[in-house]
Design a protein around this motif. Structure first.
Motif, mmCIF file in Angstrom:
data_model
loop_
_atom_site.group_PDB
_atom_site.id
_atom_site.type_symbol
_atom_site.label_atom_id
_atom_site.label_comp_id
_atom_site.label_asym_id
_atom_site.label_seq_id
_atom_site.Cartn_x
_atom_site.Cartn_y
_atom_site.Cartn_z
ATOM 1 N N GLN A 128 0.830 -1.226 0.084
ATOM 2 C CA GLN A 128 0.050 0.070 0.044
ATOM 3 C C GLN A 128 0.796 1.303 0.156
ATOM 4 O O GLN A 128 0.641 2.232 -0.492
ATOM 5 C CB GLN A 128 -1.027 -0.036 1.314
ATOM 6 C CG GLN A 128 -1.860 1.028 1.111
ATOM 7 C CD GLN A 128 -2.882 0.890 0.047
ATOM 8 O OE1 GLN A 128 -3.159 0.040 -0.547
ATOM 9 N NE2 GLN A 128 -3.056 2.138 -0.554
ATOM 10 N N VAL A 129 2.023 1.147 0.832
ATOM 11 C CA VAL A 129 2.902 2.213 0.857
ATOM 12 C C VAL A 129 3.518 2.570 -0.834
ATOM 13 O O VAL A 129 3.524 3.750 -1.185
ATOM 14 C CB VAL A 129 4.138 2.057 1.933
ATOM 15 C CG1 VAL A 129 5.352 3.073 1.533
ATOM 16 C CG2 VAL A 129 3.521 2.104 3.311
ATOM 17 N N GLY A 130 3.753 1.392 -1.344
ATOM 18 C CA GLY A 130 4.236 1.581 -2.808
ATOM 19 C C GLY A 130 3.457 2.072 -3.737
ATOM 20 O O GLY A 130 3.736 2.948 -4.428
ATOM 21 N N ILE A 131 2.137 1.808 -3.552
ATOM 22 C CA ILE A 131 0.866 2.293 -4.516
ATOM 23 C C ILE A 131 0.877 3.943 -3.991
ATOM 24 O O ILE A 131 0.877 4.548 -4.922
ATOM 25 C CB ILE A 131 -0.157 1.667 -4.056
ATOM 26 C CG1 ILE A 131 -0.216 0.030 -4.584
ATOM 27 C CG2 ILE A 131 -1.491 2.332 -4.714
ATOM 28 C CD1 ILE A 131 -1.472 -0.779 -4.136
ATOM 29 N N GLU A 132 0.836 4.296 -2.811
ATOM 30 C CA GLU A 132 0.873 5.586 -2.573
ATOM 31 C C GLU A 132 1.801 6.426 -2.942
ATOM 32 O O GLU A 132 1.821 7.497 -3.473
ATOM 33 C CB GLU A 132 0.550 5.744 -1.066
ATOM 34 C CG GLU A 132 -0.794 5.396 -0.402
ATOM 35 C CD GLU A 132 -0.877 5.100 0.919
ATOM 36 O OE1 GLU A 132 0.048 5.420 1.708
ATOM 37 O OE2 GLU A 132 -1.845 4.457 1.666
ATOM 38 N N LYS A 133 3.145 5.886 -2.775
ATOM 39 C CA LYS A 133 4.420 6.770 -3.178
ATOM 40 C C LYS A 133 4.529 6.689 -4.551
ATOM 41 O O LYS A 133 4.952 7.862 -5.254
ATOM 42 C CB LYS A 133 5.569 5.974 -2.716
ATOM 43 C CG LYS A 133 5.836 5.873 -1.299
ATOM 44 C CD LYS A 133 6.098 7.620 -0.863
ATOM 45 C CE LYS A 133 6.628 7.172 0.576
ATOM 46 N NZ LYS A 133 6.878 8.539 1.061
ATOM 47 N N PHE A 134 3.739 5.850 -5.663
ATOM 48 C CA PHE A 134 3.762 5.704 -6.957
ATOM 49 C C PHE A 134 3.049 6.889 -7.384
ATOM 50 O O PHE A 134 3.210 7.539 -8.407
ATOM 51 C CB PHE A 134 3.584 4.455 -7.353
ATOM 52 C CG PHE A 134 3.677 4.225 -9.073
ATOM 53 C CD1 PHE A 134 5.212 4.245 -9.725
ATOM 54 C CD2 PHE A 134 2.689 4.541 -9.793
ATOM 55 C CE1 PHE A 134 4.954 4.219 -10.928
ATOM 56 C CE2 PHE A 134 2.805 4.588 -11.289
ATOM 57 C CZ PHE A 134 3.810 4.177 -11.858
ATOM 58 N N GLY A 135 1.671 6.909 -6.865
ATOM 59 C CA GLY A 135 0.685 8.010 -7.154
ATOM 60 C C GLY A 135 1.221 9.420 -6.759
ATOM 61 O O GLY A 135 1.030 10.220 -7.562
ATOM 62 N N LEU A 136 2.002 9.460 -5.773
ATOM 63 C CA LEU A 136 2.659 10.878 -5.462
ATOM 64 C C LEU A 136 3.769 11.408 -6.595
ATOM 65 O O LEU A 136 3.779 12.270 -6.968
ATOM 66 C CB LEU A 136 3.391 10.870 -4.017
ATOM 67 C CG LEU A 136 2.091 10.698 -2.787
ATOM 68 C CD1 LEU A 136 3.192 10.428 -1.545
ATOM 69 C CD2 LEU A 136 1.570 12.132 -2.933
ATOM 70 N N TYR A 137 4.433 10.224 -6.685
ATOM 71 C CA TYR A 137 5.438 10.381 -7.781
ATOM 72 C C TYR A 137 4.667 10.826 -9.243
ATOM 73 O O TYR A 137 5.025 12.026 -9.794
ATOM 74 C CB TYR A 137 6.213 9.104 -8.258
ATOM 75 C CG TYR A 137 7.210 9.445 -9.168
ATOM 76 C CD1 TYR A 137 8.436 10.011 -8.972
ATOM 77 C CD2 TYR A 137 6.893 8.822 -10.664
ATOM 78 C CE1 TYR A 137 9.571 10.181 -9.994
ATOM 79 C CE2 TYR A 137 7.982 9.076 -11.545
ATOM 80 C CZ TYR A 137 9.150 9.832 -11.330
ATOM 81 O OH TYR A 137 9.981 9.821 -12.239
ATOM 82 N N ILE A 138 3.670 10.345 -9.572
ATOM 83 C CA ILE A 138 3.009 10.538 -10.687
ATOM 84 C C ILE A 138 2.357 11.986 -10.743
ATOM 85 O O ILE A 138 2.530 12.846 -11.583
ATOM 86 C CB ILE A 138 1.911 9.739 -11.185
ATOM 87 C CG1 ILE A 138 2.348 8.067 -11.454
ATOM 88 C CG2 ILE A 138 0.972 10.172 -12.498
ATOM 89 C CD1 ILE A 138 3.308 8.315 -12.413
#
Length: 98
Positions: free
Chosen positions: A76-86
């Motif tokens: 879930q952290v990875g999903i959130e961090k990827f979204g923030l990166y986008i």
């Protein structure tokens, strides 16, 4: 205002590729990721370890028949961090259009 780009993702094309695969697939075997990214086993292992240490992915070791199997799963952290990166990238793309 330009947002800061996550250096863990932005500074490595391979880590960005791994996360791009996992954000869609949710999990994938090591061999699949290796083939899709055209990475060497050693380099892929190093980059997966960095993503795991940051909490972006989980690495699951097991067996498929008599053969070792490594599966990578986005957290879930990875999903959130990827979204923030986008979202941060969008701030660069849309700069001046706001």
């Amino acid at each position: 205002m330009l947002k800061e780009l996550d250096p863990l993702l932005h500074n490595s094309q391979l880590r960005l590729g791994i996360m791009s695969i996992l954000v869609v697939a949710k999990q994938a075997e090591f061999s699949f990721i290796c083939k899709q990214t055209n990475a060497s086993d050693g380099n892929l292992s190093i980059q997966l370890k960095k993503l795991k240490e940051a909490g972006y992915i989980e690495i699951i070791k097991g067996y498929k028949g008599n053969f070792p199997l490594t599966t990578c799963k986005i957290t879930q952290v990875g999903i959130e961090k990827f979204g923030l990166y986008i979202e941060a990238l969008k701030s660069y793309i849309n700069f001046g259009n706001n």
